[in-house]
Design a protein around this motif. Structure first.
Motif, mmCIF file in Angstrom:
data_model
loop_
_atom_site.group_PDB
_atom_site.id
_atom_site.type_symbol
_atom_site.label_atom_id
_atom_site.label_comp_id
_atom_site.label_asym_id
_atom_site.label_seq_id
_atom_site.Cartn_x
_atom_site.Cartn_y
_atom_site.Cartn_z
ATOM 1 N N ALA A 1 0.957 -1.179 0.058
ATOM 2 C CA ALA A 1 -0.135 -0.052 0.056
ATOM 3 C C ALA A 1 0.696 1.179 -0.009
ATOM 4 C CB ALA A 1 -0.947 0.196 1.117
ATOM 5 N N GLY A 2 0.235 2.480 -0.408
ATOM 6 C CA GLY A 2 1.099 3.592 -0.391
ATOM 7 C C GLY A 2 1.146 3.952 -1.735
ATOM 8 N N PRO A 3 1.994 4.859 -2.071
ATOM 9 C CA PRO A 3 2.854 5.927 -1.032
ATOM 10 C C PRO A 3 1.983 6.896 -0.087
ATOM 11 C CG PRO A 3 3.398 6.763 -3.212
ATOM 12 C CD PRO A 3 2.376 5.608 -3.537
ATOM 13 N N VAL A 4 2.339 6.829 1.145
ATOM 14 C CA VAL A 4 1.721 7.795 1.967
ATOM 15 C C VAL A 4 2.857 8.643 2.616
ATOM 16 C CG1 VAL A 4 -0.440 6.589 2.193
ATOM 17 C CG2 VAL A 4 1.572 6.120 3.559
ATOM 18 N N ARG A 5 2.447 9.770 3.312
ATOM 19 C CA ARG A 5 3.607 10.350 4.293
ATOM 20 C C ARG A 5 3.157 10.334 5.481
ATOM 21 N NH1 ARG A 5 5.121 16.162 0.867
ATOM 22 N NH2 ARG A 5 6.068 15.146 -0.893
ATOM 23 N N ARG A 6 1.908 9.963 5.774
ATOM 24 C CA ARG A 6 1.697 9.649 7.349
ATOM 25 C C ARG A 6 0.395 8.675 7.425
ATOM 26 N NH1 ARG A 6 2.027 12.862 12.106
ATOM 27 N NH2 ARG A 6 0.063 12.321 13.506
ATOM 28 N N ARG A 7 0.548 7.745 8.407
ATOM 29 C CA ARG A 7 -0.166 6.875 8.554
ATOM 30 C C ARG A 7 -0.272 6.396 10.085
ATOM 31 N NH1 ARG A 7 -3.139 4.575 4.187
ATOM 32 N NH2 ARG A 7 -4.049 6.640 4.871
ATOM 33 N N THR A 8 -1.340 6.125 10.747
ATOM 34 C CA THR A 8 -1.430 5.677 12.135
ATOM 35 C C THR A 8 -2.392 4.543 11.961
ATOM 36 O OG1 THR A 8 -1.502 8.063 12.982
ATOM 37 C CG2 THR A 8 -2.555 6.166 14.113
ATOM 38 N N TRP A 9 -1.632 3.538 12.823
ATOM 39 C CA TRP A 9 -2.356 2.163 13.035
ATOM 40 C C TRP A 9 -2.693 2.021 14.609
ATOM 41 C CZ3 TRP A 9 1.759 2.719 9.898
ATOM 42 C CH2 TRP A 9 1.668 2.417 8.646
ATOM 43 N N THR A 10 -3.941 1.782 15.008
ATOM 44 C CA THR A 10 -4.582 1.391 16.109
ATOM 45 C C THR A 10 -4.935 -0.106 16.292
ATOM 46 O OG1 THR A 10 -5.295 3.928 16.293
ATOM 47 C CG2 THR A 10 -6.078 2.468 17.860
ATOM 48 N N VAL A 11 -4.454 -0.365 17.593
ATOM 49 C CA VAL A 11 -4.739 -1.911 17.767
ATOM 50 C C VAL A 11 -6.246 -1.913 18.408
ATOM 51 C CG1 VAL A 11 -4.298 -3.817 19.221
ATOM 52 C CG2 VAL A 11 -2.556 -2.564 18.623
ATOM 53 N N TRP A 12 -7.111 -2.707 17.807
ATOM 54 C CA TRP A 12 -8.531 -3.056 18.170
ATOM 55 C C TRP A 12 -8.378 -4.463 18.950
ATOM 56 C CZ3 TRP A 12 -13.291 -1.365 14.915
ATOM 57 C CH2 TRP A 12 -12.964 0.032 14.497
ATOM 58 N N GLU A 13 -8.596 -4.101 20.121
ATOM 59 C CA GLU A 13 -8.350 -5.563 21.217
ATOM 60 C C GLU A 13 -9.485 -6.567 20.821
ATOM 61 O OE1 GLU A 13 -7.644 -7.089 25.666
ATOM 62 O OE2 GLU A 13 -7.756 -4.690 25.073
ATOM 63 N N GLY A 14 -9.170 -7.681 20.459
ATOM 64 C CA GLY A 14 -10.323 -8.536 20.121
ATOM 65 C C GLY A 14 -11.192 -8.333 18.941
ATOM 66 N N GLY A 15 -10.626 -7.431 18.004
ATOM 67 C CA GLY A 15 -11.435 -6.800 16.889
ATOM 68 C C GLY A 15 -11.930 -7.963 15.844
ATOM 69 N N LEU A 16 -11.096 -9.000 15.878
ATOM 70 C CA LEU A 16 -11.468 -10.133 15.001
ATOM 71 C C LEU A 16 -12.005 -11.220 15.608
ATOM 72 C CD1 LEU A 16 -11.646 -11.336 11.783
ATOM 73 C CD2 LEU A 16 -8.873 -11.488 12.144
ATOM 74 N N GLY A 17 -13.043 -11.949 15.092
ATOM 75 C CA GLY A 17 -13.289 -13.324 15.624
ATOM 76 C C GLY A 17 -13.098 -14.368 14.401
ATOM 77 N N LEU A 18 -12.414 -15.298 14.868
ATOM 78 C CA LEU A 18 -12.238 -16.641 13.758
ATOM 79 C C LEU A 18 -12.472 -17.774 14.468
ATOM 80 C CD1 LEU A 18 -8.836 -15.662 12.230
ATOM 81 C CD2 LEU A 18 -10.852 -15.472 10.925
ATOM 82 N N THR A 19 -12.949 -18.581 13.619
ATOM 83 C CA THR A 19 -13.293 -19.997 14.074
ATOM 84 C C THR A 19 -12.281 -20.920 13.789
ATOM 85 O OG1 THR A 19 -15.679 -19.728 13.506
ATOM 86 C CG2 THR A 19 -14.992 -21.927 13.895
#
Length: 281
Positions: A258-276
């Motif tokens: 992905a990109g190009p970008v000059r700024r990107r912020t990633w935030t953790v979503w705790e338990g954000g994904l449920g998988l079987t």
């Protein structure tokens, strides 16, 4: 988009088979369908492209979604459910089929068609942390910012714009030669902040950055500073929010660039994904 209904038990599945999986490994797709149909009532959808793929998931109703496909199909399904803000109440099941299934394996999904299909029927939901960026993109596994390749630009070298004029004159007088291939990593100048604390700034070139969900609502961050001579020790940190900024940069997330970008912020979503996933023994 073709739809085929079959019936078995009271467990209702929506099985979305990615077109790449159908074309690259039809035998594994057939095996997965046979195992699933023997253990649950299911509706099979055969989308022909990303729009039909997204529409099938959006119209699943009360059925449990099962994606048959490679890592790209997995990421696409998670992205669709995230944009619809339905990940919190949904457990996604996946049967990896295709050439690229390393992400699915790293998340704990069996990579064999039979084992994965049985995990869909007999497994249990596990909640995993997810990285979400400020453009609403999702990252399931590792995020890496690779070294920036040389662009051949001669603008303002070492802060001396006159040098660009001199180099332009030299190029008009000297026959052009093929540019030599770069012999190693080309460092980037980026600012990396974790939870508001700057770990490395623009004055410190870096050879690579990696961000990986660690669990407990945090991400592991590793920064490899550029060094001359002895190898510099990597900078390690852990936090919930990671911001990278500076000159245009690209990044690889879940094996996609992905990109190009000059700024990107990633935030953790705790338990954000449920998988079987298979039940732990």
């Amino acid at each position: 988009m073709a739809e085929v209904a079959t019936s078995a038990t009271s467990d209702q599945l929506l099985v979305v088979i990615d077109p790449v999986a159908r074309h690259t490994d039809g035998e594994s797709v057939r095996i997965a369908k046979d195992v699933l149909s023997a253990g649950a009532a299911m509706k099979v959808c055969l989308p022909e492209g990303p729009e039909e793929f997204a529409r099938a998931l959006a119209r699943r109703g009360s059925r449990r979604p099962v994606v048959v496909g490679d890592d790209r199909a997995l990421v696409r399904a998670v992205s669709v459910l995230h944009r619809r803000r339905e990940l919190a109440g949904c457990a996604l099941s996946v049967v990896p089929v295709g050439a690229a299934t390393s992400l699915a394996g790293a998340l704990g999904i069996p990579t064999g068609a039979v084992a994965a299909a049985r995990a869909v029927l007999d497994g249990a939901e596990r909640r995993l942390d997810l990285l979400v960026d400020d453009s609403d993109g999702v990252v399931l596994g590792a995020l890496r910012i690779p070294p920036v390749p040389p662009t051949g630009s001669t603008e303002s070298v070492d802060g001396r714009p006159w040098l660009r004029t001199y180099q332009s004159l030299v190029r008009t007088l000297v026959p052009a030669r093929p540019a030599p291939a770069p012999s190693g990593p080309y460092p980037a100048r980026l600012r990396v902040e974790v939870d508001g604390v700057t770990l490395v700034d623009l004055d410190q070139p870096v050879e690579g950055i990696s961000v990986t969900p660690h669990g407990s609502g945090t991400a592991s961050v590793e920064i490899r500073p550029s060094s001359v001579g002895a190898e510099a020790a990597p900078l390690l940190a852990r936090g919930r929010r990671v911001t990278v900024s500076g000159a245009d940069f690209r990044y690889r997330a879940d094996a996609m660039e992905a990109g190009p970008v000059r700024r990107r912020t990633w935030t953790v979503w705790e338990g954000g994904l449920g998988l079987t996933l298979p039940t732990r023994r």
